[in-house]
Design a protein around this motif. Structure first.
Motif, PDB file in Angstrom:
ATOM      1  N   PHE A  94       0.824  -1.202   0.000  1.00 38.87           N
ATOM      2  CA  PHE A  94       0.000   0.000   0.000  1.00 38.87           C
ATOM      3  C   PHE A  94       0.865   1.263   0.000  1.00 38.87           C
ATOM      4  N   LEU A  95       1.917   1.255   0.822  1.00 34.79           N
ATOM      5  CA  LEU A  95       2.806   2.421   0.864  1.00 34.79           C
ATOM      6  C   LEU A  95       3.459   2.660  -0.494  1.00 34.79           C
ATOM      7  N   SER A  96       3.888   1.595  -1.133  1.00 32.40           N
ATOM      8  CA  SER A  96       4.503   1.738  -2.456  1.00 32.40           C
ATOM      9  C   SER A  96       3.483   2.233  -3.470  1.00 32.40           C
ATOM     10  N   ALA A  97       2.241   1.718  -3.394  1.00 36.91           N
ATOM     11  CA  ALA A  97       1.204   2.060  -4.377  1.00 36.91           C
ATOM     12  C   ALA A  97       0.807   3.524  -4.334  1.00 36.91           C
ATOM     13  N   LEU A  98       0.954   4.178  -3.196  1.00 37.19           N
ATOM     14  CA  LEU A  98       0.545   5.579  -3.077  1.00 37.19           C
ATOM     15  C   LEU A  98       1.381   6.514  -3.936  1.00 37.19           C
ATOM     16  N   GLY A  99       2.538   6.056  -4.370  1.00 39.64           N
ATOM     17  CA  GLY A  99       3.358   6.903  -5.232  1.00 39.64           C
ATOM     18  C   GLY A  99       4.035   8.033  -4.499  1.00 39.64           C
ATOM     19  N   ILE A 100       4.358   7.826  -3.238  1.00 44.74           N
ATOM     20  CA  ILE A 100       5.080   8.842  -2.462  1.00 44.74           C
ATOM     21  C   ILE A 100       6.464   9.008  -3.087  1.00 44.74           C
ATOM     22  N   PRO A 101       6.918  10.222  -3.334  1.00 43.30           N
ATOM     23  CA  PRO A 101       8.235  10.414  -3.948  1.00 43.30           C
ATOM     24  C   PRO A 101       9.331   9.640  -3.211  1.00 43.30           C
TER      25      PRO A 101
END
Length: 706
Positions: free
Chosen positions: A540-547
């Motif tokens: 989920f953390l990766s999927a959010l697209g956080i820079p």
């Protein structure tokens, strides 16, 4: 007879100074409507001829639009649509596939060379064979031969067949004997007449070259880049890709044009090629104004050299010139080989290499809002690859190189992959290119951050939204196989999806109403989305697209914080704590903090969390039983979600990736799997196991999937 005759003004009120204050459609009788439709069609055809063929329009564009709209309204209201009507130029219903049609006469290729000696040999052969066929000896004077010289257009060659003046069919060249019937698409090209003008032959088959003008090509590519689509490599590719669209309305939206340049067959043939070309404009067929007639090969070679000098200034792409014997009887005597006509020869230009001109600059908006200026180039050969765009990297580098639209530049490829502008060879402009102040997609302000620039629109920017959804569904995100670039664009453009959270509110009925979606594909996608409602925290953390937070960093963050709530609290209130996580320094911690303190991003994440509950990470429960193995999953599993299965193998030391490669150890296949991963597994000799076999594999290592 054409409307351009002297007394045409008296017979058709819509030719010169036409009225545009029409009576309401509902006030007309059917007979009155039919009469007005006939006059409008006739007038619009003449206006098309004057615009496309004569380059001499006699009414303003908005007046033409008013006449065209009136014709459409009448045809729709009274059911008067007709295949020959100019309104067919706006497209029609999509078709399932193209029919194959045989050509009236073979459309052969042209023998070609870039060596002037080869052109002289062609001329010698032509004269020798004509002399011998005429009974003259080798010692007698060589046959007299005139040549028609034409630009060699870099487009798509097609056959256009007219019967009784009406366009019967348009067919791509194909294999030279038969091709695809693309009549529906050809009718949308403004310079293709639906009916011929003047004193035309009862039957006429002509060869034409469909092309995309250079300026229109650059503008079209600019729009594609700014929409997040892949641009075309060159105008020819853009033309070929357009003319074979199954939806004529898409073709109508793209800027295609055509030159007609040869008669393949006709009920009334002229004696020479030049005589045919002279009649083309009278019939409404557009010809190129650079055609010339010469009386020897030296004149033909000189013509080619002049065209090479003029090449960069032409509004269309050419890659050489075509030299044709003018006399039709001589052509028949010379005949053809299995592959090419013996009466024509192409004298090619050398390929442009590395040095070219910047025609325009487009602004590309990335997933994180990063603004990347892209140079749109006159196509150039770089290392054997045709390049029509190149990165300008960022505003700071643009200023350092002093590069701008109109400059001649040298293009190189980084690592033989990514083209970029290396240097300015010759200035054709003043100063350097300046980024716009506002995003071309969402009109939000563009702000500088050191050498970089960013759109401040966040997920309210459609470009960032599309890429965010694509990334959310990608292998590095939640691995939703049914959501690729094309389907995401379709969902966004249709209005079904305006945020990542909207994915979880899709329904089957709405999906099946979209082109290309059936019951099965809709149900498969909805099942995939439903399975993603309880993803592992790292996914989920990766999927959010956080820079700067990809899969590896996301796993480290998940191990450190355990829950999404704990991670988000630290990101907002205590970013210094993030720096204690492996691979996260001050810059990355600041980027994460900025992401979650952005109001737009915070609202988007909250909306997703109304549908998604990331699972807590418990690394202590795992082990190293699967250390060194890599799994890929496809389809739905029973009893557990695919995300749960991925989390289980990762907790016991394995890698769970989204795509199959030679490094994959097992592809686990559930119900309704995607075809691509299975094909990749077979191509890479990766073992394919079903759910039962997967459970047995885990059980053998003491791992319970429940």
């Amino acid at each position: 007879m054409s409307l351009a005759d002297e007394n045409a003004d008296e017979t058709n009120p819509y030719l010169r100074d036409p009225p545009t204050d029409f009576d309401p459609v509902e006030d007309l009788s059917e007979d009155e409507a039919r009469e007005q439709v006939a006059l409008l069609r006739e007038a619009i055809r003449e206006h098309d001829r004057r615009y496309y063929v004569e380059n001499d329009p006699i009414i303003a564009d908005r007046t033409y639009d008013a006449l065209f709209t009136r014709l459409q309204d009448l045809e729709d209201e009274f059911g008067l649509a007709h295949p020959d009507s100019p309104t067919r130029s706006v497209g029609g219903e999509p078709i399932e596939e193209f029919e194959t049609a045989e050509h009236v006469a073979p459309m052969l290729s042209i023998d070609a060379s870039g060596d002037p000696d080869d052109v002289r040999e062609f001329d010698e052969r032509v004269r020798r064979e004509l002399r011998e066929r005429g009974g003259a000896s080798a010692d007698e004077h060589a046959a007299e031969v005139d040549y028609v010289c034409e630009p060699k257009f870099d487009g798509v060659s097609m056959e256009f067949v007219y019967e009784d003046g009406s366009l019967e069919r348009a067919v791509t060249r194909g294999d030279g004997r038969e091709g695809d019937d693309v009549t529906h698409n050809a009718r949308t090209i403004g310079s293709v007449p639906h009916r011929l003008h003047g004193d035309y032959p009862e039957f006429l088959a002509v060869r034409g070259e469909v092309y995309m003008p250079k300026d229109a090509f650059q503008e079209h590519n600019r729009e594609r880049i700014e929409r997040g689509e892949e641009p075309f490599a060159n105008p020819r590719n853009a033309t070929a890709g357009t003319i074979r669209q199954l939806d004529p309305s898409i073709v109508a939206e793209r800027p295609l044009d055509v030159f007609f340049f040869d008669v393949l067959d006709a009920s009334d043939l002229e004696d020479s090629h030049r005589a045919e070309l002279e009649r083309f404009p009278d019939w409404g067929l557009r010809v190129n104004d650079r055609v010339a007639v010469v009386d020897d090969v030296t004149g033909a070679i000189d013509y080619r050299d002049r065209m090479l000098d003029a090449r960069d200034d032409l509004p269309y792409e050419i890659d050489g010139v075509v030299i044709k014997v003018d006399d039709r009887e001589a052509r028949e005597e010379l005949g053809r080989t299995a592959r090419h006509d013996r009466w024509a020869y192409a004298y090619k230009f050398p390929a442009r290499s590395e040095v070219t001109t910047i025609a325009d600059v487009a602004v590309q908006i990335g997933r994180t809002g990063r603004v990347t200026p892209v140079a749109l180039l006159d196509p150039v050969d770089v290392g054997g690859v045709t390049v029509s765009r190149a990165s300008l990297h960022n505003p700071e580098e643009i200023a350092a190189k002093n590069v701008n639209v109109g400059d001649t530049v040298r293009v190189q490829r980084a690592g033989d992959v990514i083209p970029y502008v290396a240097e300015v060879v010759e200035k054709g402009s003043d100063g350097h290119y300046e980024l716009p102040d506002r995003c071309p997609v969402c009109d939000s302000p563009i702000e500088r951050d050191g050498p970089m620039a960013f759109c401040t629109g966040g997920l309210a920017c459609d470009a960032q939204l599309r890429r965010s959804i694509e990334y959310y569904a990608s292998d590095d995100g939640l691995d939703l196989e049914g959501l690729g670039e094309k389907s995401v664009r379709q969902l966004v453009d249709s209005g079904l999806v305006g945020s990542v959270a909207d994915l979880y509110e899709l329904d089957r009925e709405a999906l099946t109403e979209l082109d290309g979606w059936g019951e099965t594909s809709a149900e498969n996608l909805l099942a995939e989305i439903d399975e993603s409602r309880e993803p592992p925290l790292a996914d989920f953390l990766s999927a959010l697209g956080i820079p700067h937070v990809g899969p590896a960093t996301a796993r480290e963050l998940a191990r450190e914080f355990g829950t999404f709530e704990a991670f988000r609290e630290a990101a907002v209130a205590d970013p210094d704590r993030l720096e204690g996580v492996d691979e996260i320094g001050e810059t990355v911690a600041e980027q994460i903090h900025d992401f979650f303190t952005s109001e737009a991003n915070a609202e988007a994440v909250d909306a997703i969390l109304e549908h998604v509950s990331p699972r807590e990470t418990d690394v202590e429960a795992g082990g190293d039983e699967l250390d060194g193995l890599t799994f890929v999953f496809t389809g739905s599993l029973e009893g557990v979600t695919r995300s749960e299965a991925q989390a289980t193998v990762e907790a016991h030391g394995a890698n769970a990736t989204g795509s199959v490669s030679g490094n994959t150890d097992y592809l686990v296949v559930g119900e309704n799997p995607g075809a691509t991963k299975r094909e990749d597994a077979e191509a890479n000799d990766v073992p394919i196991v079903d759910e039962n076999e997967f459970r047995e594999l885990l059980a053998a290592r003491g791992i319970d999937l429940e």
